[in-house]
Design a protein around this motif. Sequence first.
Motif, mmCIF file in Angstrom:
data_model
loop_
_atom_site.group_PDB
_atom_site.id
_atom_site.type_symbol
_atom_site.label_atom_id
_atom_site.label_comp_id
_atom_site.label_asym_id
_atom_site.label_seq_id
_atom_site.Cartn_x
_atom_site.Cartn_y
_atom_site.Cartn_z
ATOM 1 N N TYR A 126 -2.551 -3.347 -12.839
ATOM 2 C CA TYR A 126 -1.119 -3.297 -13.091
ATOM 3 C C TYR A 126 -0.526 -4.683 -12.915
ATOM 4 N N SER A 127 0.513 -4.959 -13.688
ATOM 5 C CA SER A 127 1.246 -6.208 -13.577
ATOM 6 C C SER A 127 2.726 -5.866 -13.520
ATOM 7 N N GLY A 128 3.123 -5.228 -12.426
ATOM 8 C CA GLY A 128 4.515 -4.788 -12.280
ATOM 9 C C GLY A 128 4.864 -3.763 -13.336
ATOM 10 N N ASP A 129 6.002 -3.952 -13.977
ATOM 11 C CA ASP A 129 6.455 -3.039 -15.022
ATOM 12 C C ASP A 129 6.010 -3.474 -16.417
ATOM 13 N N THR A 130 5.094 -4.409 -16.478
ATOM 14 C CA THR A 130 4.688 -4.998 -17.755
ATOM 15 C C THR A 130 3.555 -4.206 -18.405
ATOM 16 N N TYR A 131 3.745 -3.895 -19.691
ATOM 17 C CA TYR A 131 2.708 -3.233 -20.476
ATOM 18 C C TYR A 131 1.806 -4.257 -21.152
ATOM 19 N N GLY A 132 2.407 -5.331 -21.605
ATOM 20 C CA GLY A 132 1.659 -6.369 -22.289
ATOM 21 C C GLY A 132 2.436 -7.665 -22.268
ATOM 22 N N VAL A 133 1.726 -8.746 -22.582
ATOM 23 C CA VAL A 133 2.366 -10.056 -22.571
ATOM 24 C C VAL A 133 1.696 -10.967 -23.599
ATOM 25 N N PHE A 134 2.504 -11.799 -24.242
ATOM 26 C CA PHE A 134 2.001 -12.846 -25.116
ATOM 27 C C PHE A 134 1.921 -14.105 -24.271
ATOM 28 N N ARG A 135 0.731 -14.725 -24.240
ATOM 29 C CA ARG A 135 0.519 -15.886 -23.379
ATOM 30 C C ARG A 135 0.444 -17.205 -24.140
#
Length: 170
Positions: A91-100
């Motif tokens: 898990y990364s908090g409330d994040t589902y996905g991220v563009f890096r």
Amino acid sequence: MSKFGFLVSFIVLLAAFSFPNSSSAYVKNGSKISHPKSAIYWVQGTFSNYGLRSEVVRGVTAWNPSSDIEFVKSTTVPGGADVKIEYVDKYSGDTYGVFRGSGNVTLYKKWRVELSSIDRKETAVHEVGHALGLAHTQKSNDSISVMRQYGFNHKDTPLSDDWSGLHSVY
């Protein structure tokens, strides 16, 4: 032209440049893939372990109806791919996905565990949209964009504002 006519023309011209143009509601993020008409994507094998590869691939190929982008093939290695999608089983908090940046997208455990199939696909479309050069849209356009910052439209395709933004980037 009379002074009155000139003054009216000047005011109209000034007003045209003073108000934002609603036709460009999308927001660009400065990213751009280098081979938009022959793009290659990589999807980490872990998605297949969960039976979710097709949902991720939908997020990539949903952009193909555009005349500006065509993902022509997938590759088994990330090197050389224009868009790379990986899975992190935490898990990364409330994040589902991220563009890096540089075409790199990460989808997190919350994406796999908490979302419906349609919302997983929408998230994948959204993150690929970032890789293609789109930022989050203006809030007033949430209903016509998958690039909204919060919530879902429950659509697994780019919407009208997304297409306008993509055409502007490419």
